[in-house]
Write an enzyme that holds these catalytic residues in place. Structure first.
Site, PDB file in Angstrom:
ATOM      1  NE  ARG A 145      26.281 -34.949 -24.825  1.00  0.00           N
ATOM      2  CZ  ARG A 145      26.638 -33.818 -25.451  1.00  0.00           C
ATOM      3  NH1 ARG A 145      27.696 -33.134 -25.041  1.00  0.00           N
ATOM      4  NH2 ARG A 145      25.930 -33.358 -26.460  1.00  0.00           N
ATOM      5  CD  GLU A 160      25.891 -32.052 -18.274  1.00  0.00           C
ATOM      6  OE1 GLU A 160      25.145 -31.356 -18.984  1.00  0.00           O
ATOM      7  OE2 GLU A 160      26.998 -32.428 -18.632  1.00  0.00           O
ATOM      8  CG  HIS A 165      27.279 -29.210 -21.051  1.00  0.00           C
ATOM      9  ND1 HIS A 165      26.610 -30.412 -21.124  1.00  0.00           N
ATOM     10  CD2 HIS A 165      27.838 -29.021 -22.273  1.00  0.00           C
ATOM     11  CE1 HIS A 165      26.761 -30.936 -22.336  1.00  0.00           C
ATOM     12  NE2 HIS A 165      27.503 -30.111 -23.051  1.00  0.00           N
TER      13      HIS A 165
END
Ligand code: GLV
Length: 328
Positions: free
Chosen positions: A239, A268, A287
């Site tokens: 993360r 993000e 991602h």
């Protein structure tokens, strides 16, 4: 009996959607972008199940609004977007999709490690921009992966998959985790258990595989970068906010570490004028670590199974808060 109402917050594999549609009144959010908060709350009012993504914020307000909710099924292994304590308090099981993405995620971490050290993206841009004029002994040098020392921070399922790959590259593996692996695992994968500072100081490559909690938020910050070798490569497929991005930028910019490969960022998405994207020693991908065909298909199917089990009042095949069953 009437079919339960479910809200699916993004298109997933058709097989999984068909499975859900056969048993429920399914509403599918077709946009590429997540449903805005007000829409999520509106849908929450009368649905019994939701299939969510890590970009959907399921906070205390959501659970308060979702009075009829029986199950949340998240298509991801991580669920830091969900107020799990609140869900548990309300005895709502949270499904997630572990295991089926371990290999794909470790593949991506390994890929980022290799691409960052051997400057794959930077040299590709160089070629496309017409910079390739000759072979040069001093061009695009970078550290070897084969035979190097890999530091794994977080030796869970995905961390172990990294160690499995590292064996094939004859790497020494140092690891840190609150729970030490069994002697059998340590022997099989040639793992050496160390504290975080030692892992950071001695590794040529550092790959992060911890979950995001208040304890791991900014686990890698200014102090930690100072421990790393100037030739170190940092890889994050866990993360974004496990790494302090301001500190990362400074370290990369001052060449205190060699490079970074990021599948996840904070925030993000990363906007295109973000300082990290101005650096040639930082690779960022959006991602996508679990985005192999087979992983995403398996994640879709697992998410559908979790959702349907929850609607039927059955135990979820993969439940992130099994405490809800103990309390029943
Ligand atoms: C992706 O980041 C996941 O948690 O599955």
């Amino acid at each position: 009996m009437s079919k339960p109402k479910v809200f699916v917050t993004r298109r997933i594999f058709p097989e999984a959607l068909d499975m859900i549609a056969a048993k429920t009144h399914m509403e599918l959010w077709e946009d590429e972008l997540p449903p805005p908060k007000d829409i999520l709350l509106e849908k929450a009012k009368d649905c019994q199940g939701i299939l969510s993504l890590l970009t959907d914020e399921l906070d205390a307000e959501f659970f308060k609004t979702a009075e009829e909710l029986r199950v949340v099924s998240q298509i991801a292994v991580g669920y830091d977007n969900i107020d799990i304590a609140e869900a548990t308090r309300r005895l709502i099981p949270i499904g997630h999709t572990p295991h089926v993405l371990n290999a794909a995620t470790a593949d991506m971490a390994f890929l980022l490690m290799m691409a960052s050290s051997r400057r794959l993206v930077e040299s590709q841009i160089f070629v496309k921009e017409g910079g390739w004029r000759t072979w040069h002994p001093m061009h695009f040098l970078g550290p070897n992966v084969y035979g190097a020392t890999l530091g794994i921070v977080g030796m869970g399922r995905i961390g172990l998959e990294m160690a499995r790959r590292a064996r094939g590259f004859d790497m020494e593996v140092l690891y840190t985790d609150p729970n030490r692996r069994s002697p059998e695992d340590e022997q099989e994968f040639n793992l050496k258990y160390r504290d975080l500072d030692e892992v950071l100081a001695k590794s040529d490559f550092i790959s992060l595989h911890v979950i995001l909690t208040p304890k791991t938020h900014h686990l890698i910050s200014k102090r930690e970068f100072h421990f790393m070798k100037p030739t170190a490569v940092l890889v994050n497929t866990a993360r974004g906010s496990i790494v302090d991005h301001a500190a990362l930028y400074n370290s990369l910019k001052k060449r205190e570490i060699f490079a970074a490969g990021l599948d996840v960022t904070d925030p993000e998405p990363l906007q295109k004028d973000h300082p990290l994207l101005s650096l040639d020693n930082c690779i960022v991908v959006p991602h996508i670590a679990s985005a192999s065909f087979s992983s995403r298909l398996a994640m879709s199917n697992l998410a559908a199974q979790n959702l349907l089990a929850g609607l039927n009042g059955e135990r979820l095949p993969n439940c992130a808060n099994p405490e809800v069953y103990g309390a029943r």
